[in-house]
Design an enzyme around this catalytic site. Structure first.
Site, PDB file in Angstrom:
ATOM      1  N   TYR A   1       0.841  -1.197   0.000  1.00 22.75           N
ATOM      2  CA  TYR A   1       0.000   0.000   0.000  1.00 22.75           C
ATOM      3  C   TYR A   1       0.873   1.242   0.000  1.00 22.75           C
ATOM      4  O   TYR A   1       2.043   1.212   0.347  1.00 22.75           O
ATOM      5  CB  TYR A   1      -0.975   0.016   1.188  1.00 22.75           C
ATOM      6  CG  TYR A   1      -0.343   0.342   2.518  1.00 22.75           C
ATOM      7  CD1 TYR A   1      -0.275   1.655   2.974  1.00 22.75           C
ATOM      8  CD2 TYR A   1       0.187  -0.660   3.324  1.00 22.75           C
ATOM      9  CE1 TYR A   1       0.310   1.964   4.193  1.00 22.75           C
ATOM     10  CE2 TYR A   1       0.757  -0.367   4.544  1.00 22.75           C
ATOM     11  CZ  TYR A   1       0.820   0.947   4.972  1.00 22.75           C
ATOM     12  OH  TYR A   1       1.404   1.243   6.186  1.00 22.75           O
ATOM     13  N   CYS A   2       0.257   2.353  -0.426  1.00 29.31           N
ATOM     14  CA  CYS A   2       0.925   3.653  -0.458  1.00 29.31           C
ATOM     15  C   CYS A   2      -0.100   4.696  -0.024  1.00 29.31           C
ATOM     16  O   CYS A   2      -0.974   4.399   0.788  1.00 29.31           O
ATOM     17  CB  CYS A   2       1.481   3.933  -1.849  1.00 29.31           C
ATOM     18  SG  CYS A   2       0.234   3.981  -3.148  1.00 29.31           S
ATOM     19  N   GLY A   3      -0.019   5.882  -0.572  1.00 31.38           N
ATOM     20  CA  GLY A   3      -0.955   6.928  -0.194  1.00 31.38           C
ATOM     21  C   GLY A   3      -2.345   6.719  -0.758  1.00 31.38           C
ATOM     22  O   GLY A   3      -3.340   6.908  -0.067  1.00 31.38           O
TER      23      GLY A   3
END
Length: 135
Positions: free
Chosen positions: A93-95
């Protein structure tokens, strides 16, 4: 003139058109799960490696419980040391789900067979009010 696409809380026009083209192409190949699906997997104590691919300063602000940090700039270099099993279940996951999709695509090219990107990223996680870890 058409309206810009929305990507989980951010207007697509914040990103360059060429970047969005790359992301759109990658998302055709990468498996994705929703924020709710990841939360349910954590609640069931499923065994998988949860990796935050954001920048160091983003990680330090907050991150998902049980996540490890391998930023997008180094994940390809360091993944084999942290996750040597090419069949290990991995959720990135990221932003918002763009960088994690790009990283998932690269891990697939490296031979990892069970990599999933969390669509919506930590912004979607926050919107749901799910717990975060700080520090």
């Amino acid at each position: 003139m058409s309206r810009p696409r929305r990507y989980h809380g951010c207007m697509a026009h914040r990103h360059s058109p060429r970047f969005l083209q790359i992301v759109d192409d990658v998302k055709k190949r990468v498996r994705e799960v929703t924020v709710d699906e990841v939360k349910a997997r954590l609640d069931r104590n499923e065994h998988f490696v949860l990796i935050d691919v954001r920048e160091d300063n983003e990680w330090e602000k907050d991150h998902l419980p049980h996540a490890i940090h391998l930023g997008k700039g180094i994940i390809e270099r360091d993944i084999e040391q942290r996750v040597p099993d090419l069949n290990a279940p991995i959720v990135l996951y990221c932003g918002g789900g763009f960088r994690s999709a790009l990283a998932a695509d690269n891990l697939g090219k490296m031979g990892y067979t069970n990599v999933i990107s969390m669509d919506g990223g930590i912004r979607g996680w926050r919107e749901q009010g799910y717990p975060l870890t700080r520090g």
